[in-house]
Design a protein around this motif. Structure first.
Motif, PDB file in Angstrom:
ATOM      1  N   VAL A   1      11.706   2.660 -11.935  1.00  0.00           N
ATOM      2  CA  VAL A   1      10.881   2.430 -10.752  1.00  0.00           C
ATOM      3  C   VAL A   1       9.989   1.239 -11.054  1.00  0.00           C
ATOM      4  O   VAL A   1       9.266   1.226 -12.060  1.00  0.00           O
ATOM      5  N   VAL A   2      10.048   0.217 -10.223  1.00  0.00           N
ATOM      6  CA  VAL A   2       9.306  -1.022 -10.454  1.00  0.00           C
ATOM      7  C   VAL A   2       8.410  -1.290  -9.249  1.00  0.00           C
ATOM      8  O   VAL A   2       8.880  -1.323  -8.110  1.00  0.00           O
ATOM      9  N   ARG A   3       7.132  -1.500  -9.524  1.00  0.00           N
ATOM     10  CA  ARG A   3       6.181  -1.785  -8.448  1.00  0.00           C
ATOM     11  C   ARG A   3       5.317  -2.974  -8.844  1.00  0.00           C
ATOM     12  O   ARG A   3       4.739  -3.013  -9.937  1.00  0.00           O
ATOM     13  N   ASP A   4       5.222  -3.953  -7.939  1.00  0.00           N
ATOM     14  CA  ASP A   4       4.439  -5.166  -8.165  1.00  0.00           C
ATOM     15  C   ASP A   4       3.268  -5.186  -7.188  1.00  0.00           C
ATOM     16  O   ASP A   4       3.463  -5.209  -5.974  1.00  0.00           O
ATOM     17  N   ASP A   5       2.050  -5.171  -7.715  1.00  0.00           N
ATOM     18  CA  ASP A   5       0.841  -5.194  -6.898  1.00  0.00           C
ATOM     19  C   ASP A   5      -0.007  -6.405  -7.259  1.00  0.00           C
ATOM     20  O   ASP A   5      -0.860  -6.343  -8.155  1.00  0.00           O
ATOM     21  N   ASP A   6       0.273  -7.510  -6.587  1.00  0.00           N
ATOM     22  CA  ASP A   6      -0.553  -8.717  -6.755  1.00  0.00           C
ATOM     23  C   ASP A   6      -0.742  -9.108  -8.213  1.00  0.00           C
ATOM     24  O   ASP A   6      -1.861  -9.294  -8.695  1.00  0.00           O
ATOM     25  N   GLY A   7       0.350  -9.228  -8.941  1.00  0.00           N
ATOM     26  CA  GLY A   7       0.288  -9.685 -10.321  1.00  0.00           C
ATOM     27  C   GLY A   7       0.158  -8.584 -11.351  1.00  0.00           C
ATOM     28  O   GLY A   7       0.046  -8.863 -12.544  1.00  0.00           O
ATOM     29  N   THR A   8       0.171  -7.341 -10.942  1.00  0.00           N
ATOM     30  CA  THR A   8       0.168  -6.216 -11.875  1.00  0.00           C
ATOM     31  C   THR A   8       1.451  -5.418 -11.674  1.00  0.00           C
ATOM     32  O   THR A   8       1.715  -4.932 -10.569  1.00  0.00           O
ATOM     33  N   LEU A   9       2.228  -5.309 -12.709  1.00  0.00           N
ATOM     34  CA  LEU A   9       3.512  -4.622 -12.657  1.00  0.00           C
ATOM     35  C   LEU A   9       3.357  -3.208 -13.190  1.00  0.00           C
ATOM     36  O   LEU A   9       2.711  -2.982 -14.219  1.00  0.00           O
ATOM     37  N   THR A  10       3.947  -2.233 -12.492  1.00  0.00           N
ATOM     38  CA  THR A  10       3.940  -0.844 -12.935  1.00  0.00           C
ATOM     39  C   THR A  10       5.379  -0.368 -13.043  1.00  0.00           C
ATOM     40  O   THR A  10       6.154  -0.508 -12.091  1.00  0.00           O
ATOM     41  N   LEU A  11       5.733   0.187 -14.206  1.00  0.00           N
ATOM     42  CA  LEU A  11       7.086   0.673 -14.459  1.00  0.00           C
ATOM     43  C   LEU A  11       7.041   2.154 -14.794  1.00  0.00           C
ATOM     44  O   LEU A  11       6.081   2.642 -15.391  1.00  0.00           O
ATOM     45  N   GLY A  12       8.095   2.864 -14.438  1.00  0.00           N
ATOM     46  CA  GLY A  12       8.204   4.276 -14.782  1.00  0.00           C
ATOM     47  C   GLY A  12       9.552   4.805 -14.358  1.00  0.00           C
ATOM     48  O   GLY A  12      10.466   4.044 -13.997  1.00  0.00           O
ATOM     49  N   THR A  13       9.711   6.124 -14.382  1.00  0.00           N
ATOM     50  CA  THR A  13      10.954   6.749 -13.944  1.00  0.00           C
ATOM     51  C   THR A  13      10.736   7.714 -12.788  1.00  0.00           C
ATOM     52  O   THR A  13      11.698   8.222 -12.220  1.00  0.00           O
ATOM     53  N   ASP A  14       9.477   7.972 -12.448  1.00  0.00           N
ATOM     54  CA  ASP A  14       9.128   8.895 -11.371  1.00  0.00           C
ATOM     55  C   ASP A  14       8.354   8.114 -10.313  1.00  0.00           C
ATOM     56  O   ASP A  14       7.237   7.640 -10.569  1.00  0.00           O
ATOM     57  N   GLN A  15       8.957   7.962  -9.114  1.00  0.00           N
ATOM     58  CA  GLN A  15       8.340   7.159  -8.065  1.00  0.00           C
ATOM     59  C   GLN A  15       6.943   7.661  -7.706  1.00  0.00           C
ATOM     60  O   GLN A  15       6.000   6.879  -7.555  1.00  0.00           O
ATOM     61  N   ALA A  16       6.810   8.989  -7.579  1.00  0.00           N
ATOM     62  CA  ALA A  16       5.517   9.545  -7.198  1.00  0.00           C
ATOM     63  C   ALA A  16       4.458   9.246  -8.254  1.00  0.00           C
ATOM     64  O   ALA A  16       3.309   8.915  -7.921  1.00  0.00           O
ATOM     65  N   TYR A  17       4.817   9.349  -9.530  1.00  0.00           N
ATOM     66  CA  TYR A  17       3.831   9.092 -10.586  1.00  0.00           C
ATOM     67  C   TYR A  17       3.481   7.606 -10.650  1.00  0.00           C
ATOM     68  O   TYR A  17       2.308   7.241 -10.808  1.00  0.00           O
TER      69      TYR A  17
END
Length: 510
Positions: free
Chosen positions: A409-425
């Protein structure tokens, strides 16, 4: 052979030799005070000069025990480590903690036979103890000296003369002010002469570092790294002698300089180790930036957190520093990485970024327990990696290595990347709904200076208790662990390359 032991009067008596119950390895009397930890320390109070006032000023390392907490702090310390039943807590409240410690030594067979604490030791035992190590010549074992505070010099030396006289390995000691100073017989004169030339309390570096350290708690230490570097390890054991080539070191190595000091402090709800470093030569680590640290923005119920600030600048500083002596090896590493599609050191800088944190959610144990044994897909676990960085390059690296969207799961928020395996978390970590970790009382109690720290570590032990507590069969150890609420650590880089660190074990609030 015997050695001279002086008393506070004009009498001179013959000194003794070292006894196993009083010494630790290396021929140092009373080093059990330092090595024995909390139990022996609790037999000591505080008051008078510190042991550094009678030990030599030019030493490689020094450690001391100085314990005079309030009755409540003594109870808190032992409760934290072992747990107290009501009778024992009452004994400590009544001031019977020294007697209790001696009883423990007797039960463990570590007290000398026929010695009564009340009659033979308590009348002369002082409040503090310290041990110092002095470098010697090349190939010679360093001299070690121990200073044990006494409140009755005549009684102390009389006891030592009687109980150390029959031991096989020789030991010397002399009375200096309120302290008996011990060392090996063949180094005693050197220790005494060095102390007369100037004590450690006269050493400006030592006094400055200890002042920066703040309150020196139940235990404290100090080290001069340049003098430690001069100690030949093979003097202790010839098998430790190794050439620079065997150690993988170049012909010329940077000079080792600087100093370190640390202390262990007790409070009613925590055990804290705090340390400082001063003038340490080598790579200059960049200080944490002024921006908000990602770790403090995590959800307040985060179970485990790890963070690093200015990792990108740190990677570059390390690369530049080691390029001076290991340019060929670093180039080989860069070539090998390029063959795999990576650019060094640039991609390492992307991975660590300006601010980086790893987070573990509070239900991680249950999530692992419920993992499917047959589903080949990536399990959904409350784990997240957040980094403020070049997110475009980071996602390119993920995609090129088969770890992009669809796998992680990859999320990009204005230059901050968040990675994980659980979308909700991942969403919950990236967009916190409620209190943050930086606002958590438990986090702030466990992690000192989180807002300016170069790195932090935090564990809320509550989510893991049901997993590890049933494995602890010792009742006292289990009682102590049940009182542990969190463990935290932080490291702060100060201006000019100096720094300080803090580690805390925090107890549950009652």
């Amino acid at each position: 052979m015997t050695t001279v032991s002086e008393t506070s009067g004009d009498d001179v008596t013959e000194g003794g030799r070292k006894a196993p119950w009083l010494l630790i390895g290396g021929g140092v009397a009373a080093a059990a005070v330092i090595g024995g930890g909390t139990a022996f320390a609790l037999m000591m109070g505080g008051g008078g000069d510190r042991p550094d006032s009678v030990l030599p000023g030019e030493v490689a390392a020094y450690a001391q025990i100085d314990l005079d907490p309030s009755a409540g702090q003594k109870v808190a310390a032992v409760r934290f480590f072992q747990g107290l039943d009501s009778d024992l807590e009452q004994r400590f409240s009544d001031g019977e903690w020294r007697e209790w410690v001696w009883e423990q030594l007797e039960e463990q067979g570590e007290a000398p036979e026929g010695v009564s604490f009340e009659e033979d030791i308590e009348p002369w035992l002082g409040d503090r103890a310290g041990v110092a190590m002095m470098p010697a010549g090349e190939g010679e074992e360093p001299a070690v000296a121990v200073a044990l505070q006494v409140k009755d010099g005549d009684a102390a030396t009389a006891f030592l003369d009687e109980h150390l006289s029959d031991d096989a390995e020789e030991l010397g000691y002399y009375l200096e002010g309120d302290y008996v100073v011990f060392s090996q017989a063949d180094t005693l004169d050197a220790v005494r002469s060095a102390a007369e030339a100037g004590s450690l309390s006269d050493n400006e570096d030592f006094t400055s570092d200890m002042e920066d350290l703040g309150e020196a708690g139940v235990m404290a230490m100090w080290a001069d790294l340049s003098q430690i570097d001069d100690i030949d390890a093979s003097a202790f054991d010839p098998s430790l002698e190794m050439t620079e080539e065997q150690l993988g070191m170049g012909a010329e190595q940077p000079e080792v300089t600087g100093r370190m000091a640390a202390t262990v402090r007790l409070t009613p709800d925590a055990i804290e180790m705090h340390g400082v470093s001063r003038g340490v030569a080598g790579m200059e680590v960049p200080a944490a930036g002024d921006g908000e640290h990602l770790v403090t923005q995590l959800p307040a119920d985060t179970a485990v957190a790890l963070s690093l600030e200015n990792g990108s600048d740190m990677v570059q500083a390390m690369w530049d520093y080691y390029s001076e002596d290991y340019a060929e090896q670093l180039q080989e590493a860069a070539d090998a990485a390029e063959a795999q599609g990576f650019v060094l050191p640039d991609d390492l800088k992307v991975a660590l970024g300006e601010s980086m944190t790893l987070a573990v959610g509070p239900d991680v144990v249950g999530a692992f327990a419920n993992m499917s044994q047959t589903d080949p897909g990536v399990p959904e676990l409350p784990l997240a990696y957040r980094v403020t960085t070049d997110t475009e390059r980071a996602q390119q690296l993920l995609n090129d290595n088969g770890m992009g969207a669809g796998v992680l799961v990859v999320r990009d928020d204005d230059g901050t990347l968040t990675l994980g395996t659980d979308q909700a978390y991942v969403d919950g970590v990236a967009e916190v709904d409620g209190a943050t970790l930086g606002e958590s009382d438990l986090f702030t109690r466990a992690v000192a200076d989180a807002g300016e720290a170069q790195s932090t570590f935090f564990v809320d032990v509550a989510p893991f208790e049901e997993f590890y507590l049933p494995q602890v069969t010792d009742e006292k150890a289990r009682t102590a662990l049940e009182k542990l609420a969190a463990v935290g650590a932080s490291s702060v880089v100060e201006e000019g390359g100096d720094g300080h660190f803090t580690m805390r074990m925090v107890a549950d609030e009652e």
